[in-house]
Design an enzyme around this catalytic site. Structure first.
Site, PDB file in Angstrom:
ATOM      1  N   LYS A  42      51.367  40.870  71.695  1.00 12.48           N
ATOM      2  CA  LYS A  42      50.521  41.473  72.730  1.00 12.48           C
ATOM      3  C   LYS A  42      50.167  42.884  72.264  1.00 12.48           C
ATOM      4  O   LYS A  42      50.989  43.542  71.609  1.00 12.48           O
ATOM      5  CB  LYS A  42      51.304  41.515  74.045  1.00 12.48           C
ATOM      6  CG  LYS A  42      50.497  41.919  75.282  1.00 12.48           C
ATOM      7  CD  LYS A  42      51.353  41.796  76.552  1.00 12.48           C
ATOM      8  CE  LYS A  42      50.589  42.192  77.810  1.00 12.48           C
ATOM      9  NZ  LYS A  42      51.385  41.986  79.038  1.00 12.48           N
ATOM     10  N   SER A 117      49.077  39.431  82.538  1.00 11.53           N
ATOM     11  CA  SER A 117      48.312  40.266  81.634  1.00 11.53           C
ATOM     12  C   SER A 117      48.462  39.860  80.176  1.00 11.53           C
ATOM     13  O   SER A 117      47.709  40.330  79.334  1.00 11.53           O
ATOM     14  CB  SER A 117      48.754  41.726  81.784  1.00 11.53           C
ATOM     15  OG  SER A 117      50.121  41.867  81.439  1.00 11.53           O
ATOM     16  N   SER A 141      53.520  38.500  84.302  1.00 15.80           N
ATOM     17  CA  SER A 141      52.493  38.561  83.257  1.00 15.80           C
ATOM     18  C   SER A 141      52.737  37.651  82.068  1.00 15.80           C
ATOM     19  O   SER A 141      51.875  37.525  81.197  1.00 15.80           O
ATOM     20  CB  SER A 141      52.326  39.995  82.753  1.00 15.80           C
ATOM     21  OG  SER A 141      51.547  40.742  83.652  1.00 15.80           O
TER      22      SER A 141
END
Lengths: 452, 475
Positions: A42, A117, A141
């Site tokens: 990420k 996310s 997330s």
């Protein structure tokens, strides 16, 4: 694709451009210097010498000088990073629509969201490019996008994996976690990533177990709580059917199933409580983003003006709104009424859940009320039970620092849906064992949706 | 009108730990700009604080020295404000639960002891240093994250003299504990003054004025003295004191207004989420206590009562930790404390100063100075010889006994030997005997001179004097 198919990083890297053209899931692709198990991080994971933007404009030119703790661990264990994945701006969101690079798409239906996310990380595993990717989870997330993309998403106990080098959202809720395509890989990855790091004072000294060798799907006598507030709030019958099938199968395998109904007022308070604490911590965590010593600087006539202009141009409108909310909650005159109250309610919610969970092995519920929404779908009514409870219950895992994971449960209209299990602190072994039993029931290991 | 002066001080002290408060970056004073930093100090995204255990131990030692209650549950808070010298956009401090509270320190002013209460001692971190040039501003992050202790007094001080005595006593305490060099001129110790005046005997406090960043102890005294004068003149004229922050201007010896206090800044203090509360075990406090050096107050008692030194001598020794420690080391051998003290504080220090050196760098071992002091005490050598020996010790680093032997300096203290010489002198100077009988005391001086000449200055002056007087009487 599984972890066992090792040393295919260069091959995986070669697929990135095409996959990204369909899914818009990457911020930066990274050509691996040597072969290894391909992995995607990420874009809030600090990588020395590699752009790390957290999908935020103010960090569009930020190249860290140091590696996050987990990056060093991955390098030591034969992994090769091939890309930095798109995310909601500064991890503040659940849709991945707010990334400065634009929305990330769901490989099962390009008109639908990946969820967020950690959306980019999720879809790169779901589309079969990499066997594993790193995400972070402050509310859900990792576990929500895992549900929308038909893969496994793990958020272990708070302190189990070092947060050093992860661009934060809200420190007391942030967890580092990951996506895989099966439970066995999930257990293996925790062996790689977990452990004490002296640079993160909240990281635990507790021994890291050989989770993958301990895997055991025997459900005899396992006590599993069914989260009734969540199942009651879900209107989609197919989701409930899939869920009930799994519950019944677990019962047949010897698990003791107990339905629990927690205090409804507390459950409805999860989202507002989360919103206050997360945004309050976020507004101060991100006070370092001022364009002075790193990041995108907008010039001005004074140091103050540089800071103000850099921040004004550097953040999206939703971020500014969250900063305002967080600051408001922290004002001295408001703290008792808002921030400290939210902390008290956080404690009450955790106590409410723990009083049942401490005598059981897991709490189980559908990870989301349904399939991934359309990218253009107007946001749902945020005051319904379905939204307040069924769409946000997984934040309980963050409130209590409890290990929690999502794995595939089935399909609704050919779109994946997931089931979530949450366990007691540092009981990842229990969590993986129950997850393995569920995976055996569904037969949904290693399901990917290739787009190339 | 007469006023009561109410002064409270906030002292910021940089600790001399090897690394910073919350990062592993090494810190050395006066290093090249931006060389003592790592990713934590400039607050790169993703960095986390990691508490420096040595800094906590040093804070504990100060709390013990200042007789404070120690909060054994260490907690930190965030103080949020945007400023370019504050990389994180917040400072980690101890707003809600300071490590030390309810302490006190005794000061000695104008022949009296006074107890100053100390409200709190808390741990925090320093900011970066900024240099605003004509067109650009430069930032040196070396200082960012250096451990700081903030020591806040109660408003118990009532004059510039008391304030400077309090700071001096604190500075001594810091240096004796070895937790900081506490050099104000280098910013290792910084002082903010809060001062207000109220009509004599009144219970109501006046409006408080803050004087910031004063860089020497004497300036603290001067700033307070000036401020007392300024405020009392305003009050005498019936004017109001404005609540404001002022700074001391060294050139004009006045204080100058910096900014008005319009509604305090909201720092949005809240508990630091990245550092869980840490319980300090009793054993750690006991370990710190066991390793604490003797403090100025304890030393002072010993000097006054055990050694019978004067208050003045004791204070001269105590003002410098190295001097006091040198004295203590030498006293293990020296017989006469007063003699040693004089030898140390006037002769040796004089010699060191002349050579641009200091007691910290002194090569003469305390035991050798003690031997010299004993040679003098035992009348083996004269004080004049003592000076020569000391100088020789400084130049050659030989021990005093060897020098005395080499130079054949031993004082003639043998009565028979001296009597022979005295009789010789008396025989050679009948005129002087006559002068003496006529009441001219100067004659003695002349004859002592003659004795010294014959002994090459090695006669024990006191003994020579006694014997000469005795012999003169007999003639």
């Amino acid at each position: 694709m599984k972890l066992e198919n090792t040393s295919t990083a260069i091959k995986a890297y070669e697929k990135l451009a095409e996959v990204n053209s369909k899914l818009n899931c990457l911020v930066t692709s990274v050509k691996p210097a040597k072969e290894g198990i391909p992995i995607v991080l990420k874009d809030n994971v600090s990588t020395a010498g590699i752009l790390t933007t957290a999908s935020c404009r103010i960090l569009e030119n930020y190249i860290p000088v140091y590696n996050a703790h987990i990056v060093d661990k991955l390098n030591e264990n034969g992994f090769a990073c091939i890309g930095k994945a798109s995310m909601d701006e500064l991890a503040m969101g659940g849709t991945n629509l707010t990334a400065v690079t634009g929305p990330c798409k769901n490989p099962y239906d390009l008109n639908r969201i990946s969820g967020g996310s950690s959306g980019g990380s999720a879809v790169l595993v779901a589309s079969g490019v990499v066997p594993v990717s790193i995400g972070s989870d402050t509310g859900d997330s990792i576990r929500k996008p895992a549900s929308f993309n038909g893969i496994v998403g793990v958020k272990p106990t708070y302190g189990r994996i070092s947060r050093y080098g992860i661009i934060p959202y809200a420190s007391s809720l942030d967890h580092v976690g990951y996506f895989t395509t099966c439970v066995k890989d999930a257990a293996k990855m925790l062996e790689v990533l977990a452990g004490r790091d002296d640079r993160d004072m909240t990281s635990s000294y507790k021994e890291v177990l050989p989770y993958s060798s301990l895997l055991n799907s025997d459900m005899n006598g396992k006590k599993i709580l069914v989260f009734k507030n969540v199942t009651d709030a879900i209107s989609n019958k197919e989701v409930i059917n899939e869920f009930n099938c799994i519950v019944n199968s677990l019962k047949e395998k010897g698990a003791i199933i107990k339905e629990v109904y927690f205090d409804e007022t507390l459950m409805k308070a999860i989202l507002p409580t989360y919103y206050i604490i997360a945004n309050a911590e976020a507004t101060t965590n991100h006070s370092n983003l001022d364009g002075i010593s790193f990041g995108r600087r907008v010039d001005g006539d004074s140091v103050d003006e540089i800071m103000m202009k850099s921040r004004t141009e550097g953040f999206g409108p939703w971020i500014k709104k969250r900063f305002v909310v967080g600051s408001y909650a922290l004002f001295e005159e408001n703290q008792d009424r808002i921030f400290r109250k939210a902390q008290k309610i956080r404690r009450m919610i955790v106590d409410e859940v723990m009083k049942e969970l401490k005598d059981a092995d897991a709490l189980m519920a559908p990870a989301a009320p349904g399939k991934a929404p359309l990218i253009n779908e107007s946001s749902s009514d945020e005051l319904t039970d379905e939204y307040l409870i069924a769409d946000n219950h997984m934040a309980i895992g963050n409130f209590g620092g409890l290990p929690s994971m999502t794995l595939p449960m089935g399909y609704v209209d050919n779109m994946p849906i997931g089931v979530n299990i949450t366990c007691n602190r540092f009981k990842e072994e229990d969590m993986f064992n129950i997850a393995l039993a569920i995976e055996n029931i569904t037969g949904l290991a290693d399901k990917t949706k290739e787009v190339f | 009108m007469n006023y009561d002066v109410v002064v409270g001080l906030e002292i910021h002290l940089e600790l001399n730990t090897k690394t910073k408060m919350f990062s592993g970056a090494p810190y050395k004073f006066k290093s090249e700009a931006n060389t003592c930093i790592n990713e934590v100090d400039i607050a790169l995204p993703g960095t986390l604080p990691c508490l420096n255990k040595e800094a906590v131990k040093k804070a504990i030692s100060l709390c013990l020295a200042l007789n404070m209650n120690i909060d054994q549950l260490i907690r930190f808070d965030r103080k949020n404000y945007y400023y370019s010298d504050l990389p994180k956009g917040f400072q980690i401090t101890q707003q809600f639960h300071p490590i030390g509270s309810h302490g006190h320190l005794d000061i000695y002013v104008e022949n009296e002891y006074k107890t100053i209460r100390i409200n709190r001692v808390h741990m925090e971190e320093d900011t970066a240093k900024q240099f605003h040039l004509k067109d650009v501003s430069l930032i040196d992050y070396n200082r960012a994250g250096v451990p700081l202790l903030e020591i806040v007094s109660e408003p118990d001080l009532s004059s510039g003299k008391e304030a400077s005595a309090y700071i001096e006593k604190l500075r001594q305490t810091f240096t004796y504990l070895g937790i900081s060099l506490a050099r104000m001129e280098d910013g290792e110790m910084r002082c903010d003054v809060n001062i207000s005046l109220k009509p004599k005997g009144s219970d109501v406090f006046g409006t408080k004025v803050e004087i910031k960043n004063i860089n020497s102890i004497s300036n603290v005294k001067d700033a307070i003295d000036y401020e007392i004068k300024r405020q009392s003149e305003l009050l005498d004229k019936g004017e109001k004191i404005i609540q404001e922050t002022r700074r001391f201007d060294e050139a004009s010896m006045t204080t100058i207004s910096m900014r008005l206090k319009e509604g305090a800044v909201d720092y949005k203090y809240f508990p630091e989420p990245n550092i869980f509360p840490i319980r300090i075990p009793d054993s750690m406090i006991e370990e710190v206590r066991a390793n604490m050096p003797e403090l100025p107050d304890q030393k002072s008692k010993r000097y006054l009562h055990d050694y019978n030194l004067s208050e003045y001598d004791a204070n001269v020794l105590l003002a410098n930790k190295y001097l006091a420690n040198y004295f203590d080391e030498a006293m293990k051998i020296a017989k006469n404390p007063k003699l040693l003290c004089n030898l140390l504080t006037s002769e040796l220090i004089g010699l060191l100063t002349k050579n641009n050196s200091s007691i910290e760098d002194c090569k003469i071992a305390p035991k050798d100075l003690a031997s010299l002091s004993n040679l003098l005490e035992d009348n083996i050598i004269s004080s004049k010889q003592g000076k020569m020996v000391l100088e020789e010790m400084y130049n050659t680093l030989k021990d005093p006994e060897s020098i005395v032997k080499e130079k054949n300096m031993v004082q003639v203290s043998n009565e028979d030997e001296l009597l022979n010489i005295i009789n010789e002198v008396l025989d050679e100077n009948p005129k002087s005997i006559e002068d003496f009988k006529n009441g001219k005391d100067r004659a003695i001086g002349f004859m002592i001179g003659q004795i010294m000449k014959k002994t090459k200055g090695q006669a024990n002056p006191k003994l020579a004097n006694d014997l000469l007087t005795k012999k003169l009487m007999e003639r």
